[in-house]
Design a protein around this motif. Structure first.
Motif, PDB file in Angstrom:
ATOM      1  N   SER A 179      -6.190  16.053  -4.718  1.00  0.00           N
ATOM      2  CA  SER A 179      -6.045  17.084  -3.526  1.00  0.00           C
ATOM      3  C   SER A 179      -7.214  16.533  -2.461  1.00  0.00           C
ATOM      4  CB  SER A 179      -6.764  18.491  -3.904  1.00  0.00           C
ATOM      5  OG  SER A 179      -5.814  18.910  -4.887  1.00  0.00           O
ATOM      6  N   ALA A 180      -6.911  16.531  -1.151  1.00  0.00           N
ATOM      7  CA  ALA A 180      -7.749  16.278   0.035  1.00  0.00           C
ATOM      8  C   ALA A 180      -8.422  17.326   0.333  1.00  0.00           C
ATOM      9  CB  ALA A 180      -6.939  15.689   1.126  1.00  0.00           C
ATOM     10  N   VAL A 181      -9.793  17.194   0.546  1.00  0.00           N
ATOM     11  CA  VAL A 181     -10.759  18.185   1.148  1.00  0.00           C
ATOM     12  C   VAL A 181     -11.620  17.538   2.379  1.00  0.00           C
ATOM     13  CG1 VAL A 181     -11.007  19.419  -1.258  1.00  0.00           C
ATOM     14  CG2 VAL A 181     -12.508  17.683  -0.789  1.00  0.00           C
ATOM     15  N   ARG A 182     -11.877  18.465   3.151  1.00  0.00           N
ATOM     16  CA  ARG A 182     -12.859  18.293   4.248  1.00  0.00           C
ATOM     17  C   ARG A 182     -14.217  18.611   4.003  1.00  0.00           C
ATOM     18  NH1 ARG A 182      -8.894  20.086   9.454  1.00  0.00           N
ATOM     19  NH2 ARG A 182      -7.414  18.215   9.489  1.00  0.00           N
ATOM     20  N   ILE A 183     -15.163  17.498   4.218  1.00  0.00           N
ATOM     21  CA  ILE A 183     -16.586  17.607   3.788  1.00  0.00           C
ATOM     22  C   ILE A 183     -17.021  18.342   5.236  1.00  0.00           C
ATOM     23  CG2 ILE A 183     -18.671  16.607   3.585  1.00  0.00           C
ATOM     24  CD1 ILE A 183     -16.926  14.163   2.315  1.00  0.00           C
ATOM     25  N   LEU A 184     -17.869  19.515   4.875  1.00  0.00           N
ATOM     26  CA  LEU A 184     -18.520  20.261   5.928  1.00  0.00           C
ATOM     27  C   LEU A 184     -20.092  20.018   6.151  1.00  0.00           C
ATOM     28  CD1 LEU A 184     -16.607  23.751   5.399  1.00  0.00           C
ATOM     29  CD2 LEU A 184     -16.043  21.711   6.915  1.00  0.00           C
ATOM     30  N   ARG A 185     -20.633  19.935   4.634  1.00  0.00           N
ATOM     31  CA  ARG A 185     -22.125  19.521   4.893  1.00  0.00           C
ATOM     32  C   ARG A 185     -22.478  19.201   3.557  1.00  0.00           C
ATOM     33  NH1 ARG A 185     -25.073  25.401   4.943  1.00  0.00           N
ATOM     34  NH2 ARG A 185     -26.886  23.913   4.122  1.00  0.00           N
ATOM     35  N   GLN A 186     -23.759  18.351   3.204  1.00  0.00           N
ATOM     36  CA  GLN A 186     -24.002  17.916   1.981  1.00  0.00           C
ATOM     37  C   GLN A 186     -25.578  18.756   1.744  1.00  0.00           C
ATOM     38  OE1 GLN A 186     -24.023  13.724   2.566  1.00  0.00           O
ATOM     39  NE2 GLN A 186     -21.850  13.536   2.387  1.00  0.00           N
ATOM     40  N   SER A 187     -25.472  18.760   0.331  1.00  0.00           N
ATOM     41  CA  SER A 187     -26.765  19.371  -0.265  1.00  0.00           C
ATOM     42  C   SER A 187     -26.999  18.175  -1.304  1.00  0.00           C
ATOM     43  CB  SER A 187     -26.712  20.625  -0.677  1.00  0.00           C
ATOM     44  OG  SER A 187     -27.869  21.062  -1.418  1.00  0.00           O
ATOM     45  N   PRO A 188     -28.175  18.107  -2.020  1.00  0.00           N
ATOM     46  CA  PRO A 188     -28.628  17.131  -3.007  1.00  0.00           C
ATOM     47  C   PRO A 188     -27.829  17.437  -4.217  1.00  0.00           C
ATOM     48  CG  PRO A 188     -30.795  17.779  -1.924  1.00  0.00           C
ATOM     49  CD  PRO A 188     -29.566  18.676  -1.192  1.00  0.00           C
TER      50      PRO A 188
ATOM     51  N   VAL B  11       0.889  -1.223   0.166  1.00  0.00           N
ATOM     52  CA  VAL B  11      -0.082   0.039  -0.023  1.00  0.00           C
ATOM     53  C   VAL B  11       0.843   1.041  -0.006  1.00  0.00           C
ATOM     54  CG1 VAL B  11      -1.730   1.573   1.279  1.00  0.00           C
ATOM     55  CG2 VAL B  11      -1.894  -1.282   1.044  1.00  0.00           C
ATOM     56  N   THR B  12       1.871   1.407   0.807  1.00  0.00           N
ATOM     57  CA  THR B  12       2.871   2.431   0.710  1.00  0.00           C
ATOM     58  C   THR B  12       3.393   2.548  -0.638  1.00  0.00           C
ATOM     59  OG1 THR B  12       3.298   1.835   3.269  1.00  0.00           O
ATOM     60  CG2 THR B  12       4.875   3.475   1.749  1.00  0.00           C
ATOM     61  N   GLN B  13       3.978   1.577  -1.117  1.00  0.00           N
ATOM     62  CA  GLN B  13       4.532   1.661  -2.585  1.00  0.00           C
ATOM     63  C   GLN B  13       3.755   2.198  -3.527  1.00  0.00           C
ATOM     64  OE1 GLN B  13       6.442  -1.690  -3.698  1.00  0.00           O
ATOM     65  NE2 GLN B  13       7.232  -1.180  -5.751  1.00  0.00           N
ATOM     66  N   ALA B  14       2.408   1.852  -3.595  1.00  0.00           N
ATOM     67  CA  ALA B  14       1.348   2.087  -4.479  1.00  0.00           C
ATOM     68  C   ALA B  14       0.850   3.705  -4.251  1.00  0.00           C
ATOM     69  CB  ALA B  14       0.002   1.355  -4.264  1.00  0.00           C
ATOM     70  N   LEU B  15       0.944   4.095  -3.053  1.00  0.00           N
ATOM     71  CA  LEU B  15       0.747   5.664  -2.767  1.00  0.00           C
ATOM     72  C   LEU B  15       1.634   6.485  -3.517  1.00  0.00           C
ATOM     73  CD1 LEU B  15      -0.885   5.581   0.914  1.00  0.00           C
ATOM     74  CD2 LEU B  15      -2.025   6.327  -1.381  1.00  0.00           C
ATOM     75  N   ARG B  16       2.855   5.938  -3.208  1.00  0.00           N
ATOM     76  CA  ARG B  16       4.040   6.788  -3.916  1.00  0.00           C
ATOM     77  C   ARG B  16       3.483   7.011  -5.510  1.00  0.00           C
ATOM     78  NH1 ARG B  16       7.774   3.129  -1.490  1.00  0.00           N
ATOM     79  NH2 ARG B  16       8.497   4.076   0.440  1.00  0.00           N
ATOM     80  N   LEU B  17       2.741   6.243  -6.017  1.00  0.00           N
ATOM     81  CA  LEU B  17       2.579   6.502  -7.667  1.00  0.00           C
ATOM     82  C   LEU B  17       1.391   7.680  -7.694  1.00  0.00           C
ATOM     83  CD1 LEU B  17       1.985   2.815  -8.654  1.00  0.00           C
ATOM     84  CD2 LEU B  17       4.162   4.136  -8.925  1.00  0.00           C
ATOM     85  N   THR B  18       0.699   7.706  -6.705  1.00  0.00           N
ATOM     86  CA  THR B  18      -0.319   9.151  -6.835  1.00  0.00           C
ATOM     87  C   THR B  18       0.054   9.914  -5.459  1.00  0.00           C
ATOM     88  OG1 THR B  18      -1.771   7.703  -5.272  1.00  0.00           O
ATOM     89  CG2 THR B  18      -2.175   7.734  -7.701  1.00  0.00           C
ATOM     90  N   PRO B  19       1.159  10.684  -5.699  1.00  0.00           N
ATOM     91  CA  PRO B  19       1.358  11.720  -4.814  1.00  0.00           C
ATOM     92  C   PRO B  19       0.537  12.937  -4.470  1.00  0.00           C
ATOM     93  CG  PRO B  19       2.863  12.138  -6.504  1.00  0.00           C
ATOM     94  CD  PRO B  19       1.935  10.892  -6.891  1.00  0.00           C
ATOM     95  N   PRO B  20       0.430  13.384  -3.347  1.00  0.00           N
ATOM     96  CA  PRO B  20      -0.663  14.530  -3.141  1.00  0.00           C
ATOM     97  C   PRO B  20      -0.195  15.660  -3.705  1.00  0.00           C
ATOM     98  CG  PRO B  20       0.734  14.047  -1.199  1.00  0.00           C
ATOM     99  CD  PRO B  20       1.012  13.129  -1.982  1.00  0.00           C
ATOM    100  N   PRO B  21      -0.841  16.492  -4.337  1.00  0.00           N
ATOM    101  CA  PRO B  21      -0.374  17.678  -5.038  1.00  0.00           C
ATOM    102  C   PRO B  21       0.043  18.609  -4.048  1.00  0.00           C
ATOM    103  CG  PRO B  21      -2.884  17.591  -5.112  1.00  0.00           C
ATOM    104  CD  PRO B  21      -2.461  16.510  -4.330  1.00  0.00           C
ATOM    105  N   ASP B  22      -0.141  18.956  -2.861  1.00  0.00           N
ATOM    106  CA  ASP B  22       0.244  20.019  -2.050  1.00  0.00           C
ATOM    107  C   ASP B  22       0.509  19.404  -0.574  1.00  0.00           C
ATOM    108  OD1 ASP B  22      -2.893  20.159  -2.537  1.00  0.00           O
ATOM    109  OD2 ASP B  22      -2.349  20.397  -0.475  1.00  0.00           O
TER     110      ASP B  22
END
Length: 777
Positions: A743-752, A638-649
């Protein structure tokens, strides 16, 4: 001028034309020169070039390449280049050289190189192997010079290293009379491959024998026997001259001393255990490595494949590995490079075989596995150095190549970790109760062991509690209720076993609850008793519907089991098989179903990410691999696989970080230590300070586990493709910032159809529901 001579030789016909040259024929000790031997022939027959053993110069590196031109005027050109380093002053010959092609043999004369002593050079140190050999030298006669021949072994195997040292002893007073350094002529040995070794150009060592000082001059060579039998080592010769009188121009008296001769017994390699594909390589600790340049290819463009063989032994006698290239490619031998070195007196180095492979079609170029069998002198048996098969993506000419790398192999096994089962089976308040109960019980026991408290009853539920009960029931019916609204939710509830009217009422009631929660002025609204009664009735009816459905399902179990067992021979191929066969979309769908059925199995999430990655959906792959890492935080795949998709920031990397231990592991281990510590505290009060250490660490582990669980529960999502964060939940709303894939984002609320998120940089806005993939929560 050289070109004219070669052309004239070709015009005259006959055998090949051979020319030898050096870039500098006068060097100092420690300096390098390049010896070039070029053989040209108009015949396409194989040609072999060789150079006689070289004295006074050591081989640093050696390369040989052959070029063959086809057509009406074919020719073959072989070029041998050797980088030589001067090790002793004097006049030394490089060559003669010889070229053999068929029945034709030609020679190039030797080239004389003058080596002068270097004033800046310091005396090179003797290797430990050479020092041990010099300790066996015979002491000279009192007051006389002497020369001795030292051989490291009496019996060796074919291809094993043998050190031959010529040692000359001079009394100090006799050496001071010499006007020039003495001349040492090492023996010229037949039937061996020789490597002259660097030794100090002057005095190598000094020794006091019977109160008299002697100076030592050394010549060292390493030989490798080529054939079994007895090898004769001729005598070594020492030549020096001393002045007859004290005048400067007086005549000199010349002396020539000879050492004893010696023999070497060479044993053949054993027949027992010899593999059928053994080609004659001999060494110790050989390692095989492969390098491919570039990592991706196009049709009709060459890919350089280098096989490097490194270890101890005679690199010149290591044959090329046997390769079977795939039928959809053309392979050509480019060149062979050698780099010879010495470690503690042991000769070794690296030999690199370079090939050019040209793929003929757009697909995957399969590089075959390579096995190189050799006889290991240290282990005294046959061993194999190997590299596994590999693949290179090939695109059509003019098209961009595919992904630069493939993820690791799929994970096998579908078991849920024990720590996860225990940790998820107990809610947070249970762990807190376990943390507080032992000290509270002991405290109450000390004061009033018979005091009991009656449990307090919770107040009756209102609209909020009814909404929570409805959400819990809907989650048991629909796997992803957050993504379904209106008719979609009604269809999912009806598919779960409810009737159409009840499903429509559930969808309408949930829309009213969402409007109260997220609508304008939601905080100032009062309770709605009618809606609470409606929600309570739906919860009761859904519960009865579920029980009835469960009863019917239990009655259908034998029939379903019978049908399943009869359908097993005709079942569809597994997703692993589909993945290996290239049906990536079908395998991804099946892996997604597995994650829905068994979300706690890390292998399902990892395999799902691998399928998405090969489909080019890097964002979905990263989200799935993050789920896998939260379940198995120490998995190397899993660690080696995540190196293939590094975070952009950096913010995305910080938000998606996972510690090397899971929250369940911390809670379970902390709970075990906590309970054991309190038992020890009660039963063994004499060593309470030791139990106190265990209690402190266990409590810290449990608190860290609860904190980590709370942190991992924060709704997180990964952006699937490059998109834009918008100010409001509408496709034409003003943009806030662009977001890159992964990119990672934090979910605050949802709407339809939309989610409100917090993006890196403390930016808040709305994204389409399908633009992100949730992680954890």
């Amino acid at each position: 001028m050289i070109a004219l001579l070669l052309a004239a030789a070709l015009v005259q016909g006959g055998g090949p034309a051979l020319h030898a040259a050096v870039d500098d024929d006068r060097v100092s000790v420690g300096e390098d020169l390049v010896y070039t031997l070029r053989a040209v022939s108009r015949s396409r027959l194989p040609m072999h070039v060789s150079v006689a053993p070289i004295n006074g110069l050591e081989i640093v590196s050696r390369s040989e390449r052959t070029e063959v031109s086809r057509g009406p005027d074919p020719s073959r050109t072989t070029v041998l280049e050797a980088r030589l380093r001067a090790v002793r002053p004097g006049r030394w010959q490089v060559g003669p050289a010889r070229a053999v092609q068929g029945t034709d043999t030609v020679e190039a004369p030797a080239i004389v190189v003058d080596v002068t002593a270097s004033r800046a050079a310091t005396a090179s140190s003797l290797s430990p192997r050479l020092k041990r050999l010099l300790e066996r030298a015979r002491p000279p006669s009192a007051g006389h010079a002497a020369v001795d021949l030292l051989v490291s072994a009496d019996s060796v195997r074919v291809g094993e290293q043998v050190d031959v040292v010529t040692a000359a002893w001079f009394p100090r007073d006799l050496r001071l009379q010499l006007r020039r350094p003495p001349t040492l002529q090492p023996p010229v040995i037949d039937g061996v491959w020789s490597y002259p070794q660097a030794t100090p150009p002057g005095i190598a060592a000094t020794r006091s024998i019977n109160g008299r000082w002697y100076d030592l001059f050394v010549a060292h060579q390493v030989v490798f026997p080529l054939l079994p039998g007895t090898v004769s080592i001729p005598r070594a010769t020492l030549k020096y001259s001393t002045p007859v009188a004290l005048q400067f121009f007086s005549q000199e008296e010349r002396f020539a001393l000879s050492s004893r001769a010696d023999t070497l017994s060479v044993r053949a390699l054993p027949e027992a255990g010899r593999p059928a594909n053994f080609t004659g390589a001999v060494g110790s600790g050989l390692e095989l490595d492969r390098r491919v340049t570039p990592a991706t290819a196009r049709v009709g463009e060459a890919v350089a494949v280098e096989l490097s063989l490194a270890g101890e032994g005679n690199t010149a006698l290591w044959p090329a590995p046997e390769l079977r290239w795939p039928p959809g490619a053309r392979a050509y031998s480019d060149r062979v490079d050698e780099k010879v070195g010495s470690t503690d007196g042991r000769i070794g180095g690296t030999k690199t075989f370079r090939y050019l492979v040209v793929p003929d079609s757009a697909a995957v170029l399969a590089l075959p596995a390579v096995s190189y069998v050799y006889f290991d002198l240290a282990a005294n048996r046959f061993l194999t150095a190997a590299v596994p098969a590999a693949a290179v993506p090939v695109a059509a000419g003019g098209e961009a190549t595919a992904s630069t790398a493939l993820p690791p192999a799929l994970l096998r096994g579908g078991s849920v970790p024990v720590a996860w089962r225990l940790g998820q089976g107990i809610p947070d308040w249970g762990w807190i109760l376990l943390l507080l109960a032992p000290p509270a019980v002991l405290a109450l026991r000390a004061r009033s062991p018979f005091r009991q408290r009656r449990p307090a009853h919770a107040p009756a539920g209102d609209l909020k509690s009814a909404e929570e009960e409805l959400d819990a029931v809907v989650r048991t019916l629909v796997p992803d209720p957050q993504r379904r609204t209106g008719p979609g939710l009604a269809a999912a509830v009806r598919a779960a076993g409810a009737d159409a009217a009840l499903a429509a009422r559930v969808a309408a009631a949930r829309e009213r609850l969402l409007a109260r929660r997220y609508g304008p002025a939601a905080a100032g609204r009062t309770e709605d008793p009618a809606l609470a009664v409606e929600v309570g009735d739906l919860v009761r009816r859904l519960g009865g519907s579920l029980r009835g459905w469960a009863g019917r399902g239990a009655a259908m179990v034998p029939l379903v089991a019978t049908l399943w067992s009869s359908a097993l021979p005709a079942q569809a191929p597994s997703p692993e098989t589909l993945y290996q066969e290239g049906s990536l979309r079908a395998s991804a769908e099946e892996f997604a179903r597995r994650t829905g059925r068994e979300p706690a199995v890390a292998a399902h999430w990892y395999n799902l990410g691998a399928a998405y990655y090969r489909l080019g959906q890097n964002g979905r792959a990263r989200a799935a691999w993050l789920e896998a890492r939260r379940l198995t935080p120490r998995s190397g795949a899993v660690t080696q696989a995540l190196r293939l998709t590094p975070p952009p920031d950096g913010t995305s990397a910080r938000w998606s970080w996972t510690p090397p231990v899971s929250s369940e592991e911390l809670l379970v281990l902390g709970a075990l230590g906590w309970v054991a510590g309190w038992f020890g505290w009660t039963l063994r009060p004499r060593v309470r300070e030791r139990w106190l250490v265990l209690l402190v660490f266990s409590a810290a582990a449990m608190i860290a586990g609860l904190g980590l669980r709370r942190w991992l529960r924060e709704p997180l999502a990964i952006v699937l493709e490059r998109t834009t964060l918008r100010l409001s939940p509408h496709g034409l709303a003003p943009p806030v910032i662009p977001l890159e894939s992964g990119s990672a984002v934090r979910i605050l609320r949802q709407s339809p159809g939309w989610v409100m998120v917090e993006a890196p940089g403390e930016q808040r806005g709305w994204l389409a529901d399908g633009a992100v993939a949730a992680v954890g929560g």
